[in-house]
Design a protein around this motif. Structure first.
Motif, PDB file in Angstrom:
ATOM      1  N   LEU A  25     -12.979   3.625   6.460  1.00  0.00           N
ATOM      2  CA  LEU A  25     -11.549   3.896   6.636  1.00  0.00           C
ATOM      3  C   LEU A  25     -10.992   4.801   5.546  1.00  0.00           C
ATOM      4  O   LEU A  25      -9.785   4.950   5.420  1.00  0.00           O
ATOM      5  CB  LEU A  25     -10.774   2.568   6.612  1.00  0.00           C
ATOM      6  N   ARG A  26     -11.870   5.424   4.747  1.00  0.00           N
ATOM      7  CA  ARG A  26     -11.397   6.092   3.531  1.00  0.00           C
ATOM      8  C   ARG A  26     -10.378   7.197   3.791  1.00  0.00           C
ATOM      9  O   ARG A  26      -9.502   7.435   2.978  1.00  0.00           O
ATOM     10  CB  ARG A  26     -12.576   6.647   2.728  1.00  0.00           C
ATOM     11  N   ASP A  27     -10.499   7.884   4.930  1.00  0.00           N
ATOM     12  CA  ASP A  27      -9.570   8.978   5.204  1.00  0.00           C
ATOM     13  C   ASP A  27      -8.445   8.566   6.145  1.00  0.00           C
ATOM     14  O   ASP A  27      -7.685   9.404   6.621  1.00  0.00           O
ATOM     15  CB  ASP A  27     -10.321  10.181   5.777  1.00  0.00           C
ATOM     16  N   GLU A  28      -8.353   7.283   6.407  1.00  0.00           N
ATOM     17  CA  GLU A  28      -7.262   6.786   7.254  1.00  0.00           C
ATOM     18  C   GLU A  28      -6.010   6.614   6.386  1.00  0.00           C
ATOM     19  O   GLU A  28      -6.113   6.308   5.200  1.00  0.00           O
ATOM     20  CB  GLU A  28      -7.679   5.439   7.857  1.00  0.00           C
ATOM     21  N   TYR A  29      -4.851   6.858   6.986  1.00  0.00           N
ATOM     22  CA  TYR A  29      -3.628   6.556   6.244  1.00  0.00           C
ATOM     23  C   TYR A  29      -3.555   5.046   6.016  1.00  0.00           C
ATOM     24  O   TYR A  29      -3.783   4.254   6.936  1.00  0.00           O
ATOM     25  CB  TYR A  29      -2.392   7.020   7.019  1.00  0.00           C
TER      26      TYR A  29
ATOM     27  N   ASN B  61      -1.833   2.725   8.405  1.00  0.00           N
ATOM     28  CA  ASN B  61      -2.397   2.405   9.714  1.00  0.00           C
ATOM     29  C   ASN B  61      -3.385   1.252   9.680  1.00  0.00           C
ATOM     30  O   ASN B  61      -3.953   0.892  10.712  1.00  0.00           O
ATOM     31  CB  ASN B  61      -3.129   3.634  10.287  1.00  0.00           C
ATOM     32  N   LEU B  62      -3.637   0.695   8.496  1.00  0.00           N
ATOM     33  CA  LEU B  62      -4.611  -0.395   8.391  1.00  0.00           C
ATOM     34  C   LEU B  62      -4.037  -1.701   8.954  1.00  0.00           C
ATOM     35  O   LEU B  62      -2.822  -1.878   9.021  1.00  0.00           O
ATOM     36  CB  LEU B  62      -4.987  -0.598   6.914  1.00  0.00           C
TER      37      LEU B  62
ATOM     38  N   THR C 277      -3.876   8.415   2.042  1.00  0.00           N
ATOM     39  CA  THR C 277      -5.084   7.864   2.658  1.00  0.00           C
ATOM     40  C   THR C 277      -5.613   6.715   1.795  1.00  0.00           C
ATOM     41  O   THR C 277      -5.204   6.550   0.638  1.00  0.00           O
ATOM     42  CB  THR C 277      -6.182   8.924   2.778  1.00  0.00           C
TER      43      THR C 277
ATOM     44  N   LEU D 178     -14.552  -1.000   3.114  1.00  0.00           N
ATOM     45  CA  LEU D 178     -13.477  -0.137   3.605  1.00  0.00           C
ATOM     46  C   LEU D 178     -13.897   1.325   3.677  1.00  0.00           C
ATOM     47  O   LEU D 178     -13.076   2.198   3.949  1.00  0.00           O
ATOM     48  CB  LEU D 178     -12.247  -0.239   2.680  1.00  0.00           C
TER      49      LEU D 178
ATOM     50  N   GLU E 230       0.838  -1.201   0.000  1.00  0.00           N
ATOM     51  CA  GLU E 230       0.000   0.000   0.000  1.00  0.00           C
ATOM     52  C   GLU E 230       0.874   1.253   0.000  1.00  0.00           C
ATOM     53  O   GLU E 230       2.026   1.205   0.413  1.00  0.00           O
ATOM     54  CB  GLU E 230      -0.933  -0.010   1.213  1.00  0.00           C
ATOM     55  N   PHE E 231       0.318   2.377  -0.445  1.00  0.00           N
ATOM     56  CA  PHE E 231       1.014   3.661  -0.347  1.00  0.00           C
ATOM     57  C   PHE E 231       0.756   4.185   1.059  1.00  0.00           C
ATOM     58  O   PHE E 231      -0.255   4.841   1.314  1.00  0.00           O
ATOM     59  CB  PHE E 231       0.514   4.640  -1.408  1.00  0.00           C
ATOM     60  N   ALA E 232       1.674   3.870   1.979  1.00  0.00           N
ATOM     61  CA  ALA E 232       1.399   4.036   3.405  1.00  0.00           C
ATOM     62  C   ALA E 232       1.068   5.477   3.791  1.00  0.00           C
ATOM     63  O   ALA E 232       0.199   5.712   4.624  1.00  0.00           O
ATOM     64  CB  ALA E 232       2.598   3.535   4.211  1.00  0.00           C
TER      65      ALA E 232
ATOM     66  N   GLU F   5      -6.971  -5.708   6.330  1.00  0.00           N
ATOM     67  CA  GLU F   5      -7.522  -4.545   5.628  1.00  0.00           C
ATOM     68  C   GLU F   5      -6.617  -4.129   4.478  1.00  0.00           C
ATOM     69  O   GLU F   5      -7.091  -3.719   3.412  1.00  0.00           O
ATOM     70  CB  GLU F   5      -7.694  -3.381   6.605  1.00  0.00           C
TER      71      GLU F   5
END
Lengths: 264, 335
Positions: free
Chosen positions: A148-152, A155-156, A98, A145, A93-95, A160
């Motif tokens: 969680l759309r605005d989560e970095y 952090n998943l 978001t 998901l 993922e692009f950590a 996820e």
């Protein structure tokens, strides 16, 4: 299973690292619209082959054709632009972006990606972003998901992140997905969800799948066809149920595992 | 008052110019993750080319020699400096970015910069070697009949206007899909590649645009000081811009402003006017460098993301497809 046209053809591919032949005269075809698996013991050359198909490495001998094009020496981004999308064994993922942004990166032909448009016509990118964001909302909804759309993305949780990889791949609108151990390290409940998603994507979007997978129960449940690799070459092809009876396959790969399972 | 005001105006000019530098490095490193350890080379490129476009021809008789010497108006010289730096950005990018990553890329930029530094300071026909360019009369000053203090105030305005243009360039790239792709490449180059992104091209764009901003700042510096020589662009200067960006917050152009104020203006430039200690003239410069280093370490300890870190982009406000209900806080998928 009607004989469908091959979308991916691997013919007589060999690849060596120094003196070691990781892939040795390997050939197989993947039918368009199928869900296939590539299995084999550790060191069989599966990951090397995935790298060769995805364009991470150039093929030394033999050829790989995708959708009528020779991709043997194509760089990774060009292969991707033909509609072949690979994932990695570990989540990539692009950590620092978001979840939503992770989904907005993949779509092809984004007008706002040109420097000229970015500087002088920013509205082009914004308008297209709105359309893409709408689509991304739907995709996030189906993969559960959305919250969680605005989560970095960094952090998943592990599971996820796996779902995010698949959701992100859908946004790229590929013809073909090459999934490198998509079920590795995932709990059984999530495996059931993932294989449901894979089947739905094949049925609704016509995406062809090739899974490199060690979980043979998953392979048997969702794959139409299985290619077995050992010592860098193709050992056998067929349905999982047939392959379990094939003595060569059992000896090379399944043997111990099947006996233990029968005994246990 | 006669002393303080021009002094403050000079600091403001440096502040504006360092803002441009820090945004340039932000485009390269903050957005795209390109480790450019030779940023000051692009500044020098801009300054030199602006210089030789604005200066008259150098002649060996007078002991000055440099290429071109076109006597053109300063705005054209500034554009030439920016363009030259952008081209140099692509050239160094082709060497460093094409096949290399992270630390290897950084080393190659540093090495290329060192080669260029050696070339420029020793090959006198280019930019007069170690003596450098000199003798550029303050742009616009004669036409407007300004004395040197008034010229400083004029340069506050000129660099301010140019800075605002650079702000728009930096912000538009950041908020565009191009900026998003740059940040994705910064996070994971291979993954971006598998989505069909031409990562080399995008990183070259970042390298080149950052270099353009460096060149613009260099040209403004040339116009302000009227001279430029290798003593002004040692590799330590690159470190000042890096420190400013990391202290302020990479990925955020407001953070870059804060960093350039704290590191470049307060520590690096404001202290230049403290009278030297007669017993040890190198004391103040040494303490200055120690202060920059200590600030950097302090920030990396207590706030590694910088004073104003990269902002999280939220999508609550985006209009969804017509007819769909507004997005509520959906139940957590972690359930």
């Amino acid at each position: 299973m009607p004989a469908a046209e091959a979308i991916l053809t691997v013919s007589h591919v060999s690849h060596s690292f120094g003196g070691f032949r990781a892939v040795d005269d390997c050939s197989f075809e993947i039918a368009a619209g199928s869900i296939s698996a590539l299995i084999g013991p550790n060191g069989a050359g599966k990951s090397t082959l995935v790298g060769l198909i995805g364009g991470a490495m150039r093929t030394q001998t033999g050829s790989i054709h995708f959708a009528g094009r020779n991709i043997s020496r194509m760089s990774a981004f060009k292969v991707a632009r033909l509609g072949l999308l690979r994932t990695y064994q570990v989540s990539r993922e692009f950590a620092g972006l978001t979840v939503m942004e992770n989904l907005l990166v993949p779509p092809p032909n984004q007008r706002g990606e040109s420097l000229f448009n970015a500087l002088f016509r920013p509205s082009l990118g914004r308008v297209q972003d709105r359309e893409l964001a709408d689509r991304a909302f739907e995709v996030l909804e189906t993969f559960g998901l959305l919250a969680l759309r605005d989560e970095y993305a960094g952090n998943l949780s592990g599971g996820e992140k796996r779902l995010l990889e698949l959701a992100r791949a859908v946004m790229a609108e590929p013809k073909f997905m090459l999934l490198d151990e998509p079920m590795a390290g995932i709990n059984p409940a999530l495996i059931a969800r993932l294989d449901g998603h894979i089947r739905r994507l094949r049925d609704d979007h016509g995406i062809t799948f090739l899974l490199v997978e060690h979980n043979l129960d998953v392979v048997e449940r969702i794959c139409d066809r299985v290619v077995v690799m050992a010592f860098g070459r193709t050992l056998a092809e067929g349905q999982m149920s047939e392959l379990r009876e094939n003595p060569e396959v059992v000896r090379a790969y399944l043997g111990g595992g099947l006996d233990e399972r029968a005994a246990g | 008052m006669d002393l303080i005001l021009p002094y403050l105006a000079t600091l403001v000019v440096f502040f504006f110019i360092y803002n441009i530098f820090t945004w340039g490095l932000n485009i390269q490193f903050g957005y795209a993750g390109v480790l450019d350890f030779t940023f000051i080379t692009f500044v020098a490129c801009g300054a030199y080319f602006a210089g030789v476009f604005a200066l008259g021809p150098g002649s060996q008789q007078n002991g000055f020699e440099w290429i071109l010497g076109l006597n053109l108006p300063f705005p054209i010289a500034l554009l030439a400096g920016a363009l030259a730096a952008g081209v140099l950005g692509i050239l160094i990018g082709l060497i460093a970015i094409n096949r290399l990553r992270s630390d290897y890329m950084a080393i190659v930029t540093l090495a290329t910069g060192t080669v260029i530094y050696g070339l420029v300071s020793n090959f006198t026909p280019l930019f007069d070697g170690f003596d450098g360019l000199a003798g550029l009369s303050p742009p616009f000053a004669q036409a407007l009949g300004l004395n040197s203090n008034q010229f400083t105030y004029l340069w506050v305005v000129v660099s301010g206007v140019v800075m605002v243009i650079c702000w728009f360039i930096a912000q538009r790239i950041l908020t565009s899909p191009l900026g998003r792709t740059m940040r994705a490449i910064r996070e994971d180059q291979d993954a971006a590649e598998t989505f069909g992104k031409d990562t080399i091209r995008v990183r070259l764009i970042a390298m080149s645009m950052g270099a353009v901003l460096a060149g613009v700042g260099g040209a403004l510096l040339m116009g302000f000081i009227g001279a430029f020589s290798p003593a002004g662009w040692t590799s330590g200067e690159t470190f000042v811009v890096w420190a400013a960006l990391i202290v302020g917050g990479r990925g955020n152009n407001w953070g870059a402003v804060v960093g350039s104020f704290v590191v470049a203006v307060l520590i690096n430039e404001a202290t230049r006017y403290i009278p030297p200690v007669t017993a040890d003239p190198t004391l103040i410069p040494t303490v200055r460098n120690m202060l920059i280093g200590a600030t950097l370490i302090l920030v990396l300890w207590v706030r590694p993301q910088g004073i104003i870190p990269e902002t999280r982009r939220r999508f609550f406000q985006l209009p969804l497809r017509p007819g769909s209900p507004p997005v509520q806080e959906a139940e957590s998928a972690r359930g």
